[in-house]
Structures are given as C-alpha cells and as structure tokens.
Design a protein around this motif. Structure first.
Motif, PDB file in Angstrom:
ATOM      1  N   PHE A  69     -30.970 -18.032  -3.302  1.00 30.14           N
ATOM      2  CA  PHE A  69     -30.029 -17.672  -4.357  1.00 30.14           C
ATOM      3  C   PHE A  69     -29.905 -18.821  -5.336  1.00 30.14           C
ATOM      4  N   GLY A  70     -29.591 -18.485  -6.568  1.00 30.11           N
ATOM      5  CA  GLY A  70     -29.365 -19.495  -7.585  1.00 30.11           C
ATOM      6  C   GLY A  70     -28.739 -18.833  -8.799  1.00 30.11           C
ATOM      7  N   SER A  71     -28.935 -19.419  -9.937  1.00 26.87           N
ATOM      8  CA  SER A  71     -28.429 -18.821 -11.171  1.00 26.87           C
ATOM      9  C   SER A  71     -29.354 -19.187 -12.323  1.00 26.87           C
ATOM     10  N   ILE A  72     -29.277 -18.387 -13.374  1.00 31.84           N
ATOM     11  CA  ILE A  72     -30.012 -18.673 -14.599  1.00 31.84           C
ATOM     12  C   ILE A  72     -29.025 -18.604 -15.756  1.00 31.84           C
ATOM     13  N   LYS A  73     -29.304 -19.303 -16.835  1.00 29.58           N
ATOM     14  CA  LYS A  73     -28.457 -19.255 -18.025  1.00 29.58           C
ATOM     15  C   LYS A  73     -28.921 -18.090 -18.894  1.00 29.58           C
ATOM     16  N   VAL A  74     -27.963 -17.271 -19.328  1.00 33.17           N
ATOM     17  CA  VAL A  74     -28.257 -16.123 -20.174  1.00 33.17           C
ATOM     18  C   VAL A  74     -27.462 -16.273 -21.458  1.00 33.17           C
ATOM     19  N   THR A  76     -25.411 -15.128 -24.583  1.00 35.27           N
ATOM     20  CA  THR A  76     -24.501 -14.018 -24.869  1.00 35.27           C
ATOM     21  C   THR A  76     -24.119 -14.056 -26.337  1.00 35.27           C
ATOM     22  N   ARG A  77     -23.306 -13.117 -26.752  1.00 36.00           N
ATOM     23  CA  ARG A  77     -22.823 -13.116 -28.135  1.00 36.00           C
ATOM     24  C   ARG A  77     -21.779 -14.197 -28.360  1.00 36.00           C
ATOM     25  N   GLY A  78     -21.227 -14.701 -27.275  1.00 35.77           N
ATOM     26  CA  GLY A  78     -20.234 -15.768 -27.359  1.00 35.77           C
ATOM     27  C   GLY A  78     -20.890 -17.084 -27.741  1.00 35.77           C
ATOM     28  N   PRO A  79     -20.089 -18.109 -27.871  1.00 34.69           N
ATOM     29  CA  PRO A  79     -20.617 -19.404 -28.308  1.00 34.69           C
ATOM     30  C   PRO A  79     -21.445 -20.129 -27.238  1.00 34.69           C
ATOM     31  N   LEU A  80     -21.235 -19.797 -25.968  1.00 37.17           N
ATOM     32  CA  LEU A  80     -21.934 -20.508 -24.907  1.00 37.17           C
ATOM     33  C   LEU A  80     -22.711 -19.546 -24.014  1.00 37.17           C
ATOM     34  N   PRO A  81     -23.847 -20.003 -23.464  1.00 34.31           N
ATOM     35  CA  PRO A  81     -24.538 -19.160 -22.489  1.00 34.31           C
ATOM     36  C   PRO A  81     -23.744 -19.095 -21.189  1.00 34.31           C
ATOM     37  N   MET A  82     -23.987 -18.063 -20.394  1.00 36.62           N
ATOM     38  CA  MET A  82     -23.282 -17.931 -19.127  1.00 36.62           C
ATOM     39  C   MET A  82     -24.273 -17.993 -17.975  1.00 36.62           C
TER      40      MET A  82
END
Length: 91
Positions: A69-74, A76-82
């Motif tokens: 398991f891990g995570s990736i940065k995606v 978004t329309r917001g100012p920061l990636p999630m």
C-alpha cells in the motif's frame, strides 16, 4: 507473491497468483491499483464493483511477485494536489 501487511510491516506468504486472480480477490471496491513490472508502472486498474475491471491480457496473466500500500499525488481543481491511497502490485 507477498502481501505487505501495513499493520505489522512484515511480509506474509500467500499462494502464487496471477495479476487477474489477485485483483479478483484482494482489493476492495473503489480501490485504485498500480501494476508495475520490475518497479516500472505498466497500467492502472480501478476496481468498479466487486471484481469488475479492465486490463491488458498480457499483464493479467503475469505472476504477482509483491504487493503493498502507498499513495500517489493527484492534481485537483484546488490549489494543492491530494494524496490518494493506492495498492501497488509488482509482477
């Protein structure tokens, strides 16, 4: 094939599976899976409902060597990636 248990951090041995068999039994609905070969991303799979997903046939028949398991940065329309949780499967 080994599945890393995030709670213990240890590898637990499982029976040998193909990528398709693994994706039909292990991930839950809504999970994002990144399939890698030798550490390089080869495809991504989103588990729609139960065992509904699409992937290239040549990857589906490969043997799973390791998963984690891990995570990736995606972006978004917001100012920061999630950060999005993801399961990595190496074959």
């Amino acid at each position: 094939m080994f599945e890393t248990d995030c709670n213990t951090g240890a590898d637990s041995s499982r029976r040998e599976m193909t990528v398709r068999e693994f994706l039909e039994t292990v991930p839950g609905v809504g999970e994002l899976v990144v399939v890698t070969c030798g550490g390089w991303p080869t495809c991504t799979v989103h588990i729609d409902c139960e065992d509904c997903f699409r992937m290239p046939a040549d990857i589906a028949h490969r043997k799973v060597l390791h998963s984690s398991f891990g995570s990736i940065k995606v972006t978004t329309r917001g100012p920061l990636p999630m950060d999005v949780p993801v399961r990595f499967v190496d074959c």
